[in-house]
Design an enzyme around this catalytic site. Structure first.
Site, short mmCIF file in Angstrom:
data_model
loop_
_atom_site.label_atom_id
_atom_site.label_comp_id
_atom_site.label_asym_id
_atom_site.label_seq_id
_atom_site.Cartn_x
_atom_site.Cartn_y
_atom_site.Cartn_z
N GLU A 268 34.21 15.92 33.29
CA GLU A 268 33.80 14.78 32.45
C GLU A 268 32.56 15.05 31.60
O GLU A 268 31.52 14.37 31.76
CB GLU A 268 33.57 13.55 33.32
CG GLU A 268 34.82 13.08 34.03
CD GLU A 268 34.64 11.73 34.73
OE1 GLU A 268 33.51 11.24 34.82
OE2 GLU A 268 35.67 11.19 35.18
N GLU B 115 41.77 13.18 38.42
CA GLU B 115 41.16 12.10 39.22
C GLU B 115 41.86 10.80 38.87
O GLU B 115 42.15 10.54 37.69
CB GLU B 115 39.67 11.90 38.92
CG GLU B 115 38.74 12.91 39.52
CD GLU B 115 37.26 12.59 39.25
OE1 GLU B 115 36.89 11.42 39.13
OE2 GLU B 115 36.50 13.56 39.13
C1 BGP Z 1 34.34 9.93 38.03
C2 BGP Z 1 33.53 11.06 38.59
C3 BGP Z 1 33.50 11.10 40.08
C4 BGP Z 1 33.47 9.75 40.76
C5 BGP Z 1 34.43 8.76 40.12
C6 BGP Z 1 34.33 7.35 40.66
O1 BGP Z 1 33.89 9.59 36.77
O2 BGP Z 1 34.02 12.31 38.14
O3 BGP Z 1 32.44 11.94 40.45
O4 BGP Z 1 32.19 9.31 40.94
O5 BGP Z 1 34.26 8.72 38.73
O6 BGP Z 1 33.27 6.66 40.07
P1 BGP Z 1 32.19 5.87 40.90
O7 BGP Z 1 31.79 6.76 42.01
O8 BGP Z 1 31.08 5.62 39.94
O9 BGP Z 1 32.85 4.61 41.35
#
Ligand code: BGP
Length: 465
Positions: free
Chosen positions: A165, A367
């Site tokens: 990201e 993801e």
């Molecule tokens: C993505 C990231 C992850 C993770 C996920 C969930 O953007 O790559 O590292 O954090 O989001 O987001 P959050 O943990 O802010 O709910």
């Protein structure tokens, strides 16, 4: 309706070094900027949990990989922490090296393929203090780090990624100002984005060199992972809404897709940025660097769509340009815990965009997941979290993926985030994502949630129903 996913479709989970490892000062690890933030203001984190502990993965990796294998996962993506692998002089830290050799060997032993990402928002603190991504020195330092990682682990890892990201770093740290160092400056954000693009391209260059020199597996691949939430605007858009859409898509999506398929950045987007006074640190020699940014495949992180409209004001109070405002779709279905819209069709729309505009590009869902708070209140009498909403969420996304594949998308797999509950940047352990619970009250012990049984069925049959 039943959908069949391809036989050779990867099914696994994603996690990251900084969110799982813990042991933050052990084995010669130097501070990263998450530790800087935790040290500055631990009250910023839910339950006063900072970056120190991760989810105790370091001590439990064998148990964790066995558990993941037992629910049908064939692959896991994690990241190397730059701050664990190299010391402050950029030399290999032997204990960091040993740690990652151990991690990769443990996964292999249980039959899990590890995908490795080199950067998950976790810059070493001393490099941040030298300017972070606003500095060319840091871009060069990243290339050096990438080279050492490829040469050290090239024979152990097949699937490599330069960044997770890259759009989020400029957004969260430099535009929204939600993450340390809390800057709100659109121009600086785009400079960061530009320099990360150079770092990505130099990383790919190092990978190709390492491969030519015999350091890598013959069938290894390099890629980039980004969040490719498709932007949408209102149903009957004005000219100004469409322009907001062009720039949001241009900066968030097309920028990276052009970089990884053509080795260049979209000129119309650069022109618009510059015409609005955004100062990009472009040098004549950069074209040759960016040309090396072409990858073998791509990871798409998808949680929610981006809905935007024309900005109410073209600039903020400091005269900094604003290209789009958020738009709340009246029909949006929300994940209230996280405040994110749930829109599974967005994955299909992204898949069709890639099929039509970048037809050669292979990709996978790197993801996708649902974070929910107070899951401890959802336990049955045996202590098992009853997370039917997670099954519903994943099923609907998988259905759209299967439909996209039927319609010609080159989607090669699915990784759920975060397969085991972990520490999150701004939410700490408030929202839980895992199919596997981490019980903070009981020594971080692991327990399968109700959804894990369903997941195993899908992962082993590749039939979604
Ligand atoms: C993505 C990231 C992850 C993770 C996920 C969930 O953007 O790559 O590292 O954090 O989001 O987001 P959050 O943990 O802010 O709910």
């Amino acid at each position: 309706m039943q959908y069949q996913l391809p036989k050779d479709f990867f099914f696994g989970g994603a996690m990251s070094g900084p969110q799982t490892e813990g042991r933050w000062q052990d084995d010669g690890r130097i501070p990263s900027i998450w530790d800087t933030w935790s040290n500055l203001d631990i009250t910023a984190f839910h339950n006063r949990v900072g970056s120190y502990g991760g989810n105790d993965f370091s001590s439990r990796m064998e148990e964790d990989f066995e558990l993941l294998k037992s629910i049908g996962m064939d692959s896991v993506r994690t990241s190397i922490q730059w701050s664990r692998l190299l010391d402050i002089d950029g030399n290999l830290n032997p204990e960091g090296e040993r740690y990652y050799h151990q991690l990769f060997a443990t996964a292999k032993k249980v039959g899990i393929e590890i995908f490795v990402n080199l950067y998950h928002f976790d810059m070493p603190e001393y490099l941040f203090n030298r300017g972070g991504w606003e500095s060319r020195e840091v871009v060069e330092a990243y290339a050096h780090y990438a080279r050492i990682a490829f040469e050290t682990f090239g024979k152990e890892i097949r699937y490599w990624f330069t960044f997770n990201e890259p759009i989020v770093e400029p957004e969260m740290r430099y535009t929204v100002g939600g993450w340390f160092p809390f800057v709100k400056n659109y121009s600086r954000a785009r400079a960061v984005q530009y320099n990360i693009s150079l770092a990505h391209a130099l990383g790919v260059r190092e990978y190709r060199r390492a491969k030519a020199a015999g350091f890598m597996l013959e069938d290894s691949r390099i890629g980039l992972i980004n969040c490719f939430a498709p932007p949408y605007t209102k149903d009957n858009p004005s000219e100004a809404d469409l322009e907001a859409l062009r720039m949001t898509d241009g900066v968030n999506i097309r920028w990276w897709l052009d970089l990884v398929t053509k080795g260049e950045l979209p000129q119309d987007v650069i022109d618009t940025l510059q015409s609005r006074g955004v100062d990009l640190p472009i040098r004549p020699e950069d074209k040759l660097i960016l040309a090396d940014g072409v990858v073998d495949w791509l990871g798409c992180n998808y949680y929610h769509p981006e809905r935007i409209q024309a900005p109410a004001k073209d600039t903020d109070e400091n005269g900094i340009p604003n290209f789009a405002d958020p738009y709340v779709w009246p029909e949006a279905e929300m994940n209230v815990s996280r405040g994110w819209e749930i829109y599974p069709q967005g994955l299909y729309d992204f898949a069709m965009k890639v099929r039509d505009e970048y037809p050669e590009l292979e990709w996978f869902v790197s993801e996708n997941g649902m974070g929910v708070e107070r899951e401890d209140l959802k336990k049955d009498e045996n202590g098992v979290i009853q997370d039917d909403y997670r099954v519903d969420f994943v099923r609907r996304h998988l259905e759209w993926i299967a439909r996209a594949i039927q319609d010609g998308a080159k989607c090669r797999g699915y990784h759920y985030w975060a397969i085991i509950d972990n520490w999150s940047w701004a939410n700490a352990f408030k929202n839980r994502y895992g199919f596997i619970e981490v019980d903070l009250e009981d020594n971080y012990n692991r327990r399968l949630k109700k959804s894990a049984k369903w997941l195993k069925q899908i992962a082993t049959t590749h039939i979604v129903d």
